[in-house]
Design an enzyme around this catalytic site. Structure first.
Site, mmCIF file in Angstrom:
data_model
loop_
_atom_site.group_PDB
_atom_site.id
_atom_site.type_symbol
_atom_site.label_atom_id
_atom_site.label_comp_id
_atom_site.label_asym_id
_atom_site.label_seq_id
_atom_site.Cartn_x
_atom_site.Cartn_y
_atom_site.Cartn_z
ATOM 1 N N ASP A 292 9.115 0.013 9.482
ATOM 2 C CA ASP A 292 9.982 -1.173 9.496
ATOM 3 C C ASP A 292 11.356 -0.909 8.903
ATOM 4 O O ASP A 292 11.999 -1.826 8.379
ATOM 5 C CB ASP A 292 9.333 -2.354 8.755
ATOM 6 C CG ASP A 292 7.937 -2.640 9.250
ATOM 7 O OD1 ASP A 292 7.739 -2.545 10.468
ATOM 8 O OD2 ASP A 292 7.066 -2.939 8.426
ATOM 9 N N LYS B 15 14.300 1.501 12.781
ATOM 10 C CA LYS B 15 14.506 2.657 13.667
ATOM 11 C C LYS B 15 15.055 2.218 15.024
ATOM 12 O O LYS B 15 15.886 2.894 15.593
ATOM 13 C CB LYS B 15 13.174 3.380 13.896
ATOM 14 C CG LYS B 15 12.676 4.106 12.664
ATOM 15 C CD LYS B 15 11.328 4.743 12.917
ATOM 16 C CE LYS B 15 10.177 3.771 12.880
ATOM 17 N NZ LYS B 15 9.780 3.275 11.562
ATOM 18 N N GLY C 290 6.635 -1.695 16.432
ATOM 19 C CA GLY C 290 7.416 -2.768 17.045
ATOM 20 C C GLY C 290 8.883 -2.484 16.767
ATOM 21 O O GLY C 290 9.395 -2.841 15.739
ATOM 22 N N HIS C 291 9.519 -1.760 17.698
ATOM 23 C CA HIS C 291 10.918 -1.394 17.490
ATOM 24 C C HIS C 291 11.815 -2.448 18.134
ATOM 25 O O HIS C 291 11.873 -2.558 19.352
ATOM 26 C CB HIS C 291 11.199 -0.004 18.062
ATOM 27 C CG HIS C 291 10.454 1.074 17.326
ATOM 28 N ND1 HIS C 291 10.460 2.388 17.695
ATOM 29 C CD2 HIS C 291 9.683 1.008 16.213
ATOM 30 C CE1 HIS C 291 9.721 3.088 16.846
ATOM 31 N NE2 HIS C 291 9.234 2.266 15.944
ATOM 32 N N GLN D 18 6.090 4.031 12.587
ATOM 33 C CA GLN D 18 5.572 3.833 11.217
ATOM 34 C C GLN D 18 6.471 4.611 10.226
ATOM 35 O O GLN D 18 7.638 4.772 10.493
ATOM 36 C CB GLN D 18 4.110 4.261 11.099
ATOM 37 C CG GLN D 18 3.131 3.343 11.829
ATOM 38 C CD GLN D 18 3.085 3.549 13.317
ATOM 39 O OE1 GLN D 18 2.950 4.661 13.783
ATOM 40 N NE2 GLN D 18 3.199 2.490 14.081
ATOM 41 N N VAL E 31 25.011 -2.162 8.174
ATOM 42 C CA VAL E 31 25.301 -3.365 7.389
ATOM 43 C C VAL E 31 25.094 -4.657 8.185
ATOM 44 O O VAL E 31 25.674 -5.692 7.869
ATOM 45 C CB VAL E 31 26.746 -3.319 6.809
ATOM 46 C CG1 VAL E 31 26.855 -2.250 5.739
ATOM 47 C CG2 VAL E 31 27.779 -3.096 7.908
HETATM 48 P P1 IMP Z 1 -2.865 0.544 11.979
HETATM 49 O O1 IMP Z 1 -1.799 1.525 12.318
HETATM 50 O O2 IMP Z 1 -2.875 -0.672 12.862
HETATM 51 O O3 IMP Z 1 -4.215 1.194 11.859
HETATM 52 O O4 IMP Z 1 -2.564 -0.044 10.505
HETATM 53 C C1 IMP Z 1 -2.666 0.762 9.339
HETATM 54 C C2 IMP Z 1 -1.600 0.360 8.323
HETATM 55 O O5 IMP Z 1 -0.324 0.739 8.788
HETATM 56 C C3 IMP Z 1 -1.522 -1.140 8.050
HETATM 57 O O6 IMP Z 1 -1.167 -1.342 6.686
HETATM 58 C C4 IMP Z 1 -0.391 -1.605 8.935
HETATM 59 O O7 IMP Z 1 0.222 -2.773 8.460
HETATM 60 C C5 IMP Z 1 0.528 -0.413 8.828
HETATM 61 N N1 IMP Z 1 1.387 -0.241 10.020
HETATM 62 C C6 IMP Z 1 1.015 0.221 11.225
HETATM 63 N N2 IMP Z 1 2.073 0.275 12.055
HETATM 64 C C7 IMP Z 1 3.131 -0.135 11.358
HETATM 65 C C8 IMP Z 1 4.527 -0.263 11.661
HETATM 66 O O8 IMP Z 1 4.993 0.036 12.760
HETATM 67 N N3 IMP Z 1 5.319 -0.727 10.649
HETATM 68 C C9 IMP Z 1 4.825 -1.004 9.424
HETATM 69 N N4 IMP Z 1 3.545 -0.895 9.090
HETATM 70 C C10 IMP Z 1 2.696 -0.464 10.041
#
Ligand code: IMP
Length: 424
Positions: free
Chosen positions: A16, A19, A43-44, A225, A412
């Site tokens: 988050d 990116k 979710g970009h 991620q 910014v």
């Molecule tokens: P999973 O990838 O759905 O198995 O989730 C595992 C952990 O990674 C959880 O804490 C999610 O909230 C976190 N997570 C997975 N994808 C993202 C992302 O794109 N952004 C932020 N956190 C993520």
């Protein structure tokens, strides 16, 4: 020796970091944009031509004609969600078929993987990971246990393989006494998604990428991620299931380490985390709420509140080392515009012990802060580093000094124009 290079653009904290926006600014410089890990848990968010898109599996170079986008072998893909995402882009007038190739080696997320994700989370009770529920963990587990289905499988005799794996999943769910689900609708859409995927170029993308490198092409590896969610280097077990770090670029695309060029590490001027797991800098007070509100810190995939805190240099230094970050990109400095004091975590402490190195388990460690006077100015209106308020310059200089890494881009605001390149 390859003539081209693969630059990596990586979230280096808990994901988050923004990116999507940066890739959008970067893509004009590259021939190919490739995703190497993760799937629809990402979710970009990209604002393009005044319209907002949230890309989950499709790389962010998709808006540029003449650019090849690759979903690499290290990714997992859910055909139904891919179809929904792709059809939205097609409806907005983007011709995906000429611009997108999908690796035959990428693994498929089945509808029953999503049920298993929920079932495993339920079984964990209070120790649950707080996953996105998209079936990511079960799909990657299946890859490791060598029972998974890959994109290449849909090219021949697919249905019997699907039915066999589904039957295995249903048996596991019965064994877990997890019976309160109905996949009928999901499965219908999913099978339509499989048919839809067949219309795309399913390719040996590692071969394509290596021949592109031999031709001197430039590739951008778009991370998903963040480093602290990496299966090996993150805050295990509260992590995702793939290699989100720079090493994952090589395994997730099939490109050699010698082809890696710049490694851009993206972080926010403060910290956030979604889901469970230790987070030493988390603020439970009004300041945390203010950061969440001003920064719109709500999950792009799940809509959940993001946990918020001050910038964590222990985490940042660790991530820079693991990834070999060559340049830092700082996002969302403007969110802190109104704060009279801005804090930075420089170390962790626990039971009289102080560390600047990332501990094996960050649970129970408390932050040691250094305070800086806030800049109390509107950064969103600035277009050049020459106009940065002195207090903001001091904040940036401190991060650079502590991480031994230059911050070359400062964002910014959400608009493309609010991206300031710094001279070194
Ligand atoms: P999973 O990838 O759905 O198995 O989730 C595992 C952990 O990674 C959880 O804490 C999610 O909230 C976190 N997570 C997975 N994808 C993202 C992302 O794109 N952004 C932020 N956190 C993520």
């Amino acid at each position: 020796m390859a003539k081209g290079k693969v630059d990596a653009l990586l979230g280096i904290v808990f994901g988050d970091e923004g990116k999507g926006k940066v890739v959008d600014v970067f893509t004009p410089k590259y021939d190919i944009v490739a995703r190497f890990a993760g799937g629809p848990n990402a979710g970009h968010t990209i604002i393009f031509d005044g319209k907002k898109f949230v890309l989950r599996s499709i790389p962010s170079g998709i808006f540029d004609e003449g650019k090849l986008n690759i979903i690499g072998n290290g990714c997992v893909i859910a055909p139904d969600l891919f179809m929904a995402e792709a059809q939205e882009l097609e409806a907005a007038g983007y011709d995906l078929h000429s611009r997108l190739h999908i690796s035959r080696r990428a693994h498929l997320i089945l509808p029953t993987h999503r049920v298993l994700d929920r079932a495993y989370e339920a079984a964990k009770g209070a120790a649950r990971v707080g996953t996105t529920g998209k079936g990511i963990g079960p799909a990657y587990s299946e890859k490791a246990s060598r029972t998974g289905l890959r994109v290449g499988d849909i090219e021949n005799d697919f249905l019997p393989k699907y039915e066999a794996l589904k039957a295995r999943h249903l048996q596991i769910l019965r064994d877990l006494s997890y019976t309160d689900f109905d996949i009928t609708e999901d499965e219908k859409l999913w099978l339509q998604g499989v048919e839809y995927m067949r219309q795309f170029t399913l390719a040996d993308t590692e071969i394509e990428l290596n021949s592109a490198l031999a031709q001197g092409k430039h590739i951008l590896a778009e991370g998903a991620q963040g480093t602290l969610l990496d299966i090996d280097h993150g805050t295990y077990p509260f992590v995702s299931s793939s290699s989100t770090v720079c090493g994952g670029v090589c395994t997730g695309l099939g490109v050699p380490p010698t082809a890696i060029g710049e490694v851009f590490g993206i972080f926010k001027a403060y910290s956030t985390r979604v889901g469970s797991g230790p987070f030493p800098v988390e603020l439970f007070d009004e300041t945390g709420d203010r950061i969440r509100q001003i920064g719109h810190e709500y999950g792009a995939v799940t809509g959940r509140n993001r946990r918020c805190g001050w910038l964590d240099l222990v985490a940042l230094r660790y991530a820079i080392a693991i990834n070999g970050v060559t340049q830092l990109i700082m996002m969302k400095g403007d969110v802190l515009d109104d704060f009279p004091t801005v804090r930075v975590c420089v170390a962790y402490q626990k039971d009289g012990q102080v560390t600047t190195d990332m501990p094996y388990d960050t649970e129970g460690w408390a932050p040691v802060y250094r305070d800086f006077p806030g800049w109390q100015a509107d950064l969103t209106r600035l277009s050049s580093e020459k106009d940065f308020p002195e207090a903001f310059n001091r904040y940036i200089a401190f991060i650079e000094q502590e991480t031994h890494t230059p911050i070359t881009i400062v964002s910014v605001g959400p608009d493309r124009a609010q991206t300031i390149q710094r001279t070194r």
